[in-house]
Design an enzyme around this catalytic site. Structure first.
Site, mmCIF file in Angstrom:
data_model
loop_
_atom_site.group_PDB
_atom_site.id
_atom_site.type_symbol
_atom_site.label_atom_id
_atom_site.label_comp_id
_atom_site.label_asym_id
_atom_site.label_seq_id
_atom_site.Cartn_x
_atom_site.Cartn_y
_atom_site.Cartn_z
ATOM 1 N N THR A 86 112.568 0.080 88.592
ATOM 2 C CA THR A 86 112.481 0.605 89.966
ATOM 3 C C THR A 86 113.194 1.962 90.017
ATOM 4 O O THR A 86 114.269 2.087 90.609
ATOM 5 C CB THR A 86 113.113 -0.376 90.981
ATOM 6 O OG1 THR A 86 114.415 -0.769 90.500
ATOM 7 C CG2 THR A 86 112.267 -1.595 91.206
ATOM 8 N N LEU A 152 123.927 -8.030 85.520
ATOM 9 C CA LEU A 152 124.440 -7.847 84.148
ATOM 10 C C LEU A 152 124.639 -6.370 83.827
ATOM 11 O O LEU A 152 123.993 -5.496 84.418
ATOM 12 C CB LEU A 152 123.500 -8.501 83.126
ATOM 13 C CG LEU A 152 122.039 -8.080 82.991
ATOM 14 C CD1 LEU A 152 121.879 -6.756 82.275
ATOM 15 C CD2 LEU A 152 121.264 -9.154 82.269
ATOM 16 N N ARG A 153 125.587 -6.126 82.901
ATOM 17 C CA ARG A 153 125.856 -4.750 82.448
ATOM 18 C C ARG A 153 125.313 -4.600 81.040
ATOM 19 O O ARG A 153 125.542 -5.483 80.202
ATOM 20 C CB ARG A 153 127.368 -4.475 82.389
ATOM 21 C CG ARG A 153 128.083 -4.496 83.692
ATOM 22 C CD ARG A 153 129.580 -4.658 83.458
ATOM 23 N NE ARG A 153 129.882 -5.936 82.796
ATOM 24 C CZ ARG A 153 131.054 -6.268 82.291
ATOM 25 N NH1 ARG A 153 132.068 -5.423 82.325
ATOM 26 N NH2 ARG A 153 131.252 -7.447 81.720
ATOM 27 N N ASN A 210 126.494 -1.910 93.716
ATOM 28 C CA ASN A 210 126.428 -0.742 92.835
ATOM 29 C C ASN A 210 126.975 0.511 93.519
ATOM 30 O O ASN A 210 127.669 1.316 92.897
ATOM 31 C CB ASN A 210 124.992 -0.510 92.354
ATOM 32 C CG ASN A 210 124.686 -1.346 91.122
ATOM 33 O OD1 ASN A 210 125.544 -2.077 90.646
ATOM 34 N ND2 ASN A 210 123.488 -1.254 90.608
ATOM 35 N N LEU A 252 138.484 2.382 87.795
ATOM 36 C CA LEU A 252 139.378 3.478 88.181
ATOM 37 C C LEU A 252 139.731 4.314 86.964
ATOM 38 O O LEU A 252 140.872 4.755 86.820
ATOM 39 C CB LEU A 252 140.662 2.922 88.832
ATOM 40 C CG LEU A 252 140.546 2.427 90.275
ATOM 41 C CD1 LEU A 252 141.892 1.941 90.799
ATOM 42 C CD2 LEU A 252 139.990 3.510 91.201
ATOM 43 N N GLY A 255 136.621 10.163 84.346
ATOM 44 C CA GLY A 255 135.785 10.576 83.216
ATOM 45 C C GLY A 255 134.701 11.512 83.692
ATOM 46 O O GLY A 255 134.849 12.187 84.711
ATOM 47 N N GLY A 259 126.693 7.781 85.107
ATOM 48 C CA GLY A 259 125.290 7.917 84.722
ATOM 49 C C GLY A 259 124.699 6.534 84.522
ATOM 50 O O GLY A 259 125.181 5.561 85.107
ATOM 51 N N CYS A 262 121.439 2.544 86.431
ATOM 52 C CA CYS A 262 121.574 1.896 87.746
ATOM 53 C C CYS A 262 122.272 2.738 88.812
ATOM 54 O O CYS A 262 121.691 3.008 89.866
ATOM 55 C CB CYS A 262 122.297 0.568 87.594
ATOM 56 S SG CYS A 262 121.301 -0.649 86.706
ATOM 57 N N LYS A 265 120.446 5.925 90.391
ATOM 58 C CA LYS A 265 119.236 5.634 91.183
ATOM 59 C C LYS A 265 119.546 4.704 92.359
ATOM 60 O O LYS A 265 118.935 4.809 93.417
ATOM 61 C CB LYS A 265 118.133 5.062 90.292
ATOM 62 C CG LYS A 265 118.251 3.599 89.959
ATOM 63 C CD LYS A 265 117.021 3.080 89.229
ATOM 64 C CE LYS A 265 117.171 1.617 88.834
ATOM 65 N NZ LYS A 265 117.326 0.681 89.955
HETATM 66 P P1 NAD Z 1 113.336 -1.211 81.741
HETATM 67 O O1 NAD Z 1 112.689 0.073 82.064
HETATM 68 O O2 NAD Z 1 114.210 -1.327 80.538
HETATM 69 O O3 NAD Z 1 112.209 -2.344 81.604
HETATM 70 C C1 NAD Z 1 111.130 -2.500 82.466
HETATM 71 C C2 NAD Z 1 109.958 -3.080 81.667
HETATM 72 O O4 NAD Z 1 108.924 -3.471 82.561
HETATM 73 C C3 NAD Z 1 109.318 -2.067 80.704
HETATM 74 O O5 NAD Z 1 109.311 -2.607 79.400
HETATM 75 C C4 NAD Z 1 107.882 -1.897 81.236
HETATM 76 O O6 NAD Z 1 106.947 -1.672 80.220
HETATM 77 C C5 NAD Z 1 107.678 -3.229 81.939
HETATM 78 N N1 NAD Z 1 106.624 -3.246 82.968
HETATM 79 C C6 NAD Z 1 106.430 -2.383 83.988
HETATM 80 N N2 NAD Z 1 105.367 -2.779 84.729
HETATM 81 C C7 NAD Z 1 104.891 -3.913 84.167
HETATM 82 C C8 NAD Z 1 103.818 -4.808 84.465
HETATM 83 N N3 NAD Z 1 103.032 -4.620 85.525
HETATM 84 N N4 NAD Z 1 103.619 -5.867 83.681
HETATM 85 C C9 NAD Z 1 104.408 -6.094 82.611
HETATM 86 N N5 NAD Z 1 105.464 -5.289 82.269
HETATM 87 C C10 NAD Z 1 105.679 -4.217 83.042
HETATM 88 O O7 NAD Z 1 114.125 -1.643 83.053
HETATM 89 P P2 NAD Z 1 115.507 -2.469 83.156
HETATM 90 O O8 NAD Z 1 116.661 -1.609 82.808
HETATM 91 O O9 NAD Z 1 115.340 -3.782 82.476
HETATM 92 O O10 NAD Z 1 115.561 -2.702 84.732
HETATM 93 C C11 NAD Z 1 114.660 -3.554 85.388
HETATM 94 C C12 NAD Z 1 115.142 -3.764 86.803
HETATM 95 O O11 NAD Z 1 116.399 -4.432 86.790
HETATM 96 C C13 NAD Z 1 115.367 -2.478 87.598
HETATM 97 O O12 NAD Z 1 115.032 -2.697 88.935
HETATM 98 C C14 NAD Z 1 116.855 -2.250 87.464
HETATM 99 O O13 NAD Z 1 117.389 -1.517 88.535
HETATM 100 C C15 NAD Z 1 117.385 -3.664 87.478
HETATM 101 N N6 NAD Z 1 118.672 -3.828 86.787
HETATM 102 C C16 NAD Z 1 118.907 -3.181 85.625
HETATM 103 C C17 NAD Z 1 120.119 -3.381 84.974
HETATM 104 C C18 NAD Z 1 120.423 -2.657 83.677
HETATM 105 O O14 NAD Z 1 121.583 -2.650 83.276
HETATM 106 N N7 NAD Z 1 119.452 -2.051 83.023
HETATM 107 C C19 NAD Z 1 121.086 -4.247 85.513
HETATM 108 C C20 NAD Z 1 120.795 -4.905 86.692
HETATM 109 C C21 NAD Z 1 119.571 -4.714 87.334
#
Ligand code: NAD
Length: 434
Positions: A86, A152-153, A210, A252, A255, A259, A262, A265
């Site tokens: 997203t 998760l982180r 966040n 705290l 740095g 970035g 998460c 955005k």
């Molecule tokens: P990412 O970009 O690593 O993975 C997203 C995956 O979805 C990609 O592999 C993409 O190919 C796939 N995808 C997109 N559309 C699709 C579809 N229609 N069918 C099948 N696969 C599809 O993203 P991410 O970092 O895993 O984040 C995913 C969500 O979780 C986001 O909303 C993010 O904000 C949230 N989030 C991320 C984290 C993090 O640390 N990365 C932590 C908490 C929440």
């Protein structure tokens, strides 16, 4: 339970693998065929400590599988988790929900059966309502939509999944809480809080969390600016403040600008949600602005340290936004390195997760696969990411140039020790020793 994860990125792959490890039958879907091919041949497309072993273990016993065939994947699944990206829309603070909505449409068109859809992706307030509207248009009354944001982180993702502080479920129907509680019971038994609320409530909890953490980082970063001017050590301030349990010591550490995939955005996403609901979220907006300014501020500091950038050899240790991940999204290095190259610097970088495609097109930038070759002839070493392997280096033995300088963006070294070693050392929010 039979579970389907749509999207096998950092969230979908980790949580899908961990659900399988709890005894569920999980099928992970991705539209990226190359990712699925890698996963089916035992290669993880992302770097996350401990993940490869966990994937292999669950794949080998048949609890975890991977496919690009969405229809096949959802046919037998009781619960369908949406874990797609997203990001922000291009040149906008608004959230691009096209991946979520496309996934929803595909799911609705691929089955006639009763299903529960769960958004694990971070989505703005009201997205569940929008999904309901899409389903109504497609005449799919037997698909329910729940929110279950993920906290998760990266770098700690498996531990965070197994021991979450809280599990948040948002639904307007009480029966869903029982189903999700059953799924998460092994984690609840170990002490995780199970928290239920409205669907919109769950959606907002994720953004609020966040944005609050980003605010804490930005707050200490601004104080670091003041400390530098007033010759105070910001670490003392963080310790003195953070010892108050109402404040807490985490997040705290002064740095670079925050970035990652998460905070940047999600702060923007929350600000734009505020605008949509005619609520001016002034704190969040100033956090975003302060963080943007910080990126410029550190470039200015590099200019001051080096006097002139042209032809200077600058070495980066680490380029990811934090250690223990290969994720480059919104890493500060993405702004710094191209800028320095454009100004004529010769940049060499070392990154424990390997060379990055982000810098391949830059003329004055090269990757070295070890610390020594990266720093040997450096005029300036920038400690960018706090990987453990950068924490106790003998710089005077590594660097041949006697006039080298260090800019430690993570305050990894004791500045008095650096002074004793006669190293030209600059850090963040600490008294100037040069
Ligand atoms: P990412 O970009 O690593 O993975 C997203 C995956 O979805 C990609 O592999 C993409 O190919 C796939 N995808 C997109 N559309 C699709 C579809 N229609 N069918 C099948 N696969 C599809 O993203 P991410 O970092 O895993 O984040 C995913 C969500 O979780 C986001 O909303 C993010 O904000 C949230 N989030 C991320 C984290 C993090 O640390 N990365 C932590 C908490 C929440």
């Amino acid at each position: 339970m039979n579970i389907c994860m749509i999207g096998t990125g950092y969230v979908g792959l980790v949580s899908g693998t961990c659900f399988a490890d709890l005894g569920n039958k999980v099928i992970c879907v991705d539209k990226d065929v190359e990712k699925i091919r890698k996963l089916n041949s035992g290669i993880s497309p992302i770097y996350e400590p401990g993940l490869d072993e966990l994937i292999r273990k669950n794949f080998n016993v048949g609890r975890l599988s991977f496919t690009d065939n969405l229809k096949k994947a959802i046919d037998n699944s009781e619960l369908i988790f949406i874990c797609v990206g997203t990001p922000n829309k291009k040149n906008s603070q608004k959230v691009d929900l096209s991946y979520v909505f496309n996934a929803v449409k595909k799911i609705a068109r691929s089955t006639n059966r009763k299903k529960i859809l769960i958004t694990k992706s971070t989505v703005p307030v009201g997205t569940g309502d929008e999904i309901d509207k899409i389903l109504k248009k497609l005449r799919r009354k037997n698909i329910d939509v729940i929110s279950n944001p993920e906290f998760l982180r990266e770098g700690e993702a498996i531990r965070d999944f197994r021991y979450p502080d809280r599990i948040v479920i948002g639904s307007n129907k009480k029966k869903h809480f029982r189903i999700l509680q059953k799924l998460y019971q092994p984690l609840i038994n170990k002490g995780s809080k199970f928290f239920t609320t409205s669907r919109r409530g769950a959606e907002l909890i994720k953004y609020a969390s966040n944005a609050f953490l980003a605010t804490k980082i930005t707050f200490i970063n601004e104080l670091a600016n003041l400390c530098e001017q007033a010759q105070i050590n910001v670490e003392d301030i963080a310790l003195g403040m953070g010892s108050d349990v109402r404040i807490g010591s985490r997040f705290l550490r002064a740095g670079p600008a925050y970035g990652g995939s998460c905070f940047p955005k999600d702060t923007k996403g929350l600000a734009s949600t505020g605008d949509k609901f005619q609520t001016d979220l002034t704190i969040v907006k100033s956090v975003i602005k302060s963080n943007e300014n910080r990126k410029k501020l550190h470039i200015e500091k590099i200019k001051k340290i080096l006097k002139s950038i042209k032809n200077k050899k600058i070495s980066f240790l680490g380029v990811t936004f934090k250690p223990n991940t290969d994720d480059m999204r919104d890493s500060v290095s993405l702004k710094m390195i191209p800028y320095l190259c454009k100004k004529g610097a010769k940049v060499t970088y070392y990154e424990p997760t390997g060379e990055k495609k982000n810098f391949k097109h830059l003329r004055n930038c090269k990757y070295a696969d070890n610390i020594k070759d990266t720093c040997k002839y450096a005029d300036l070493i920038i400690l960018h990411t706090e990987w453990d392997e950068f924490k106790s280096l003998e710089f005077n033995k590594i660097v041949k140039n006697r006039n080298y300088k260090i800019f430690d963006l993570r305050n990894l070294y004791n500045f008095e020790e650096m002074k004793n070693k006669k190293i030209n050392y600059f850090s963040v929010g600490r008294p100037n020793i040069n």
